[in-house]
Design a protein around this motif. Structure first.
Motif, PDB file in Angstrom:
ATOM      1  N   ASN A 117       0.736  -1.566  -0.038  1.00 45.06           N
ATOM      2  CA  ASN A 117       0.045   0.265   0.151  1.00 45.06           C
ATOM      3  C   ASN A 117       1.139   0.992  -0.495  1.00 45.06           C
ATOM      4  OD1 ASN A 117      -1.674  -1.699   0.126  1.00 45.06           O
ATOM      5  ND2 ASN A 117      -2.623  -1.267   1.919  1.00 45.06           N
ATOM      6  N   GLY A 118       2.153   0.993   0.220  1.00 42.37           N
ATOM      7  CA  GLY A 118       2.801   1.858   0.066  1.00 42.37           C
ATOM      8  C   GLY A 118       3.224   2.825   1.110  1.00 42.37           C
ATOM      9  N   GLY A 119       3.352   2.227   2.260  1.00 39.57           N
ATOM     10  CA  GLY A 119       3.093   2.600   3.456  1.00 39.57           C
ATOM     11  C   GLY A 119       1.689   3.101   4.009  1.00 39.57           C
ATOM     12  N   GLY A 120       0.592   3.018   3.445  1.00 30.44           N
ATOM     13  CA  GLY A 120      -0.765   3.545   3.753  1.00 30.44           C
ATOM     14  C   GLY A 120      -1.486   3.072   4.489  1.00 30.44           C
ATOM     15  N   GLU A 121      -2.744   2.584   4.932  1.00 35.47           N
ATOM     16  CA  GLU A 121      -3.081   2.661   5.711  1.00 35.47           C
ATOM     17  C   GLU A 121      -3.611   0.795   5.205  1.00 35.47           C
ATOM     18  OE1 GLU A 121      -7.704   2.932   7.685  1.00 35.47           O
ATOM     19  OE2 GLU A 121      -6.605   4.356   6.652  1.00 35.47           O
ATOM     20  N   VAL A 122      -3.742  -0.039   6.582  1.00 39.38           N
ATOM     21  CA  VAL A 122      -4.211  -1.130   6.168  1.00 39.38           C
ATOM     22  C   VAL A 122      -5.513  -1.152   6.425  1.00 39.38           C
ATOM     23  CG1 VAL A 122      -3.516  -3.592   6.152  1.00 39.38           C
ATOM     24  CG2 VAL A 122      -1.597  -1.970   6.014  1.00 39.38           C
ATOM     25  N   SER A 123      -6.511  -1.630   5.331  1.00 37.61           N
ATOM     26  CA  SER A 123      -7.872  -2.374   6.241  1.00 37.61           C
ATOM     27  C   SER A 123      -8.136  -3.422   5.994  1.00 37.61           C
ATOM     28  CB  SER A 123      -8.974  -0.963   5.183  1.00 37.61           C
ATOM     29  OG  SER A 123      -8.746  -1.485   3.873  1.00 37.61           O
ATOM     30  N   PHE A 124      -7.545  -4.494   4.977  1.00 38.70           N
ATOM     31  CA  PHE A 124      -7.514  -6.143   5.432  1.00 38.70           C
ATOM     32  C   PHE A 124      -6.497  -6.200   4.682  1.00 38.70           C
ATOM     33  CE2 PHE A 124      -8.324  -3.609   0.373  1.00 38.70           C
ATOM     34  CZ  PHE A 124      -8.074  -5.001  -0.300  1.00 38.70           C
ATOM     35  N   ILE A 125      -6.064  -7.465   4.637  1.00 39.53           N
ATOM     36  CA  ILE A 125      -4.824  -8.430   4.233  1.00 39.53           C
ATOM     37  C   ILE A 125      -5.666  -8.582   2.710  1.00 39.53           C
ATOM     38  CG2 ILE A 125      -3.207  -9.685   4.192  1.00 39.53           C
ATOM     39  CD1 ILE A 125      -3.193  -7.439   6.222  1.00 39.53           C
ATOM     40  N   THR A 126      -4.748  -8.921   1.095  1.00 37.33           N
ATOM     41  CA  THR A 126      -5.580  -9.456  -0.150  1.00 37.33           C
ATOM     42  C   THR A 126      -4.892 -10.836   0.759  1.00 37.33           C
ATOM     43  OG1 THR A 126      -3.330  -9.390  -0.546  1.00 37.33           O
ATOM     44  CG2 THR A 126      -4.803  -7.085  -1.181  1.00 37.33           C
ATOM     45  N   SER A 127      -5.932 -11.685  -0.460  1.00 35.04           N
ATOM     46  CA  SER A 127      -5.696 -12.971  -0.511  1.00 35.04           C
ATOM     47  C   SER A 127      -4.267 -13.893  -0.622  1.00 35.04           C
ATOM     48  CB  SER A 127      -6.810 -13.936  -0.865  1.00 35.04           C
ATOM     49  OG  SER A 127      -6.584 -13.278  -2.544  1.00 35.04           O
ATOM     50  N   SER A 128      -4.151 -13.354  -1.902  1.00 37.37           N
ATOM     51  CA  SER A 128      -2.538 -13.587  -2.243  1.00 37.37           C
ATOM     52  C   SER A 128      -1.853 -13.582  -1.514  1.00 37.37           C
ATOM     53  CB  SER A 128      -2.286 -12.832  -3.144  1.00 37.37           C
ATOM     54  OG  SER A 128      -2.989 -13.648  -5.010  1.00 37.37           O
ATOM     55  N   ILE A 129      -2.081 -12.315  -0.192  1.00 40.19           N
ATOM     56  CA  ILE A 129      -0.617 -12.129   0.496  1.00 40.19           C
ATOM     57  C   ILE A 129      -1.089 -12.881   2.097  1.00 40.19           C
ATOM     58  CG2 ILE A 129       0.242 -10.007   2.442  1.00 40.19           C
ATOM     59  CD1 ILE A 129      -0.222  -8.022   0.647  1.00 40.19           C
ATOM     60  N   GLN A 130      -2.324 -12.952   2.278  1.00 34.22           N
ATOM     61  CA  GLN A 130      -1.811 -13.993   3.480  1.00 34.22           C
ATOM     62  C   GLN A 130      -1.730 -15.263   2.706  1.00 34.22           C
ATOM     63  OE1 GLN A 130      -6.526 -14.530   4.454  1.00 34.22           O
ATOM     64  NE2 GLN A 130      -7.114 -12.844   3.556  1.00 34.22           N
ATOM     65  N   ASP A 131      -1.843 -16.085   1.331  1.00 37.97           N
ATOM     66  CA  ASP A 131      -1.663 -16.969   0.621  1.00 37.97           C
ATOM     67  C   ASP A 131      -0.197 -17.550   0.829  1.00 37.97           C
ATOM     68  OD1 ASP A 131      -2.267 -20.010  -0.315  1.00 37.97           O
ATOM     69  OD2 ASP A 131      -0.894 -18.865  -2.463  1.00 37.97           O
ATOM     70  N   ASP A 132       0.621 -15.993   0.602  1.00 42.20           N
ATOM     71  CA  ASP A 132       2.047 -16.404   0.358  1.00 42.20           C
ATOM     72  C   ASP A 132       2.765 -16.236   1.517  1.00 42.20           C
ATOM     73  OD1 ASP A 132       1.513 -15.552  -2.668  1.00 42.20           O
ATOM     74  OD2 ASP A 132       1.859 -13.737  -2.844  1.00 42.20           O
ATOM     75  N   GLU A 133       2.214 -16.102   2.166  1.00 45.86           N
ATOM     76  CA  GLU A 133       2.797 -16.231   4.123  1.00 45.86           C
ATOM     77  C   GLU A 133       2.843 -17.003   4.711  1.00 45.86           C
ATOM     78  OE1 GLU A 133       4.700 -15.672   7.109  1.00 45.86           O
ATOM     79  OE2 GLU A 133       4.788 -14.778   5.844  1.00 45.86           O
ATOM     80  N   ILE A 134       1.455 -17.901   4.111  1.00 43.28           N
ATOM     81  CA  ILE A 134       1.209 -19.145   4.883  1.00 43.28           C
ATOM     82  C   ILE A 134       2.108 -20.616   3.965  1.00 43.28           C
ATOM     83  CG2 ILE A 134      -0.206 -21.071   5.312  1.00 43.28           C
ATOM     84  CD1 ILE A 134      -1.337 -18.724   6.849  1.00 43.28           C
ATOM     85  N   ARG A 135       2.137 -20.218   3.111  1.00 49.43           N
ATOM     86  CA  ARG A 135       3.163 -20.848   2.455  1.00 49.43           C
ATOM     87  C   ARG A 135       4.995 -20.706   2.607  1.00 49.43           C
ATOM     88  NH1 ARG A 135       1.084 -23.212  -1.904  1.00 49.43           N
ATOM     89  NH2 ARG A 135      -1.407 -22.809  -2.618  1.00 49.43           N
ATOM     90  N   ASN A 136       4.511 -19.814   2.816  1.00 48.72           N
ATOM     91  CA  ASN A 136       6.453 -19.182   2.935  1.00 48.72           C
ATOM     92  C   ASN A 136       6.470 -19.414   4.648  1.00 48.72           C
ATOM     93  OD1 ASN A 136       7.110 -18.276   1.190  1.00 48.72           O
ATOM     94  ND2 ASN A 136       6.724 -15.617   2.420  1.00 48.72           N
TER      95      ASN A 136
END
Length: 293
Positions: A117-136
């Protein structure tokens, strides 16, 4: 699950994300859930036409829709087609209810989303980012931790034990994956097994090592005779991405022998080849049992 929702909401408030439903903050992949819903409706229609399967049409739909979606997705050849481990409820199941295994990846997801988000506010985590972290997280447990264990051993006997442990976990994951991919299986969500005979000291030591390092959890279940209880060994659901497993909801368990586990730990390639050639029922001691996990 309610406790998990409360704990997650409390942690989100601490980082400035207030009055947000964790299920909104960690959304499911909409396209994926729609695909699963369609398969669910397909299974319900099939049950109504054949009058076979579960006691209610919803039984088959609940038990088989997500595993069937994963199976069909696995057959697609196009690059990038993979099941997404995303959505608050799914993240909780993967953590096995251990809050640390939810919060640590969630914190990394937040940092990745903030960067996206370029350092901006986070209102939700995209499904792709969730999936990437779980796989990591899965890779850390299945690959990096084994590398650390091998680097810490003091002699050749300990090194062989680490190798056998790795083989055992890989073999079990492959076995549970074969259950999910079997269209004719009565139970396709598998993460657990019992030992039908007396385990040797070697197998008990390997399972103790697996439990110590978080690859397996131990529980108990009623034995086949209906008198007394026996140990139930549960593969960590954090390993689900490595074997394309469905971590959500009820699960069955398999009955295996000591020699079966010994073969996996010593000759994993031979076991996997036999599994591919003959199927699950030909390589395990007993048919899948149902449990309320």
């Amino acid at each position: 699950m309610l406790h998990s929702v409360f704990a997650a909401a409390k942690r989100l408030a601490r980082v400035g994300v207030k009055n947000v439903d964790p299920r909104v903050f960690f959304p499911e992949d909409k396209k994926q859930e729609e695909g699963i819903r369609k398969i669910s409706e397909e299974l319900k229609s099939r049950w109504q036409e054949s009058k076979s399967g579960g006691y209610r049409a919803g039984d088959d739909a609940y038990r088989f829709a997500r595993p069937e979606y994963i199976r069909r997705l696995s057959g697609k050849s196009k690059q990038g087609a993979r099941y997404k481990y995303a959505g608050f409820d799914q993240l909780v199941h993967i953590s096995s209810g251990i809050i640390r295994f939810f919060l640590e990846p969630a914190a990394r997801m937040f940092a990745d989303q903030q960067k996206a988000n370029g350092g901006g506010e986070v209102s939700f985590i995209t499904s792709s980012i969730q999936d990437d972290e779980i796989r990591n997280q899965c890779d850390e447990l299945l690959i990096e931790r084994f590398d650390v264990l091998k680097g810490d051993v003091a002699n050749s006997d300990e090194l062989r034990s680490v190798d056998k442990l790795r083989n055992l976990i890989q073999g079990l994951g492959s076995l549970f994956q074969a259950c999910l991919m079997d269209e004719k299986a009565s139970q396709r969500r598998m993460f657990s097994f019992v030992i039908s005979d007396s385990p040797t000291n070697e197998i008990e030591s390997l399972l103790a090592l697996a439990t110590r390092f978080g690859y397996i959890y131990q529980d108990t279940v009623g034995n086949k005779s209906g008198m007394g209880r026996t140990k139930l060994y549960v593969l960590s659901r954090r390993l689900a991405p490595a074997y394309k497993l469905d971590p959500i909801g009820f699960s069955g368990y398999l009955s295996v022998t000591n020699n079966f586990l010994l073969e996996i730990s010593e000759r994993p390639n031979a076991f996997v080849n036999r599994l591919k050639k003959n199927g699950v029922n030909a390589v395990v001691d007993g048919s899948p049992q149902l449990s309320l996990l």
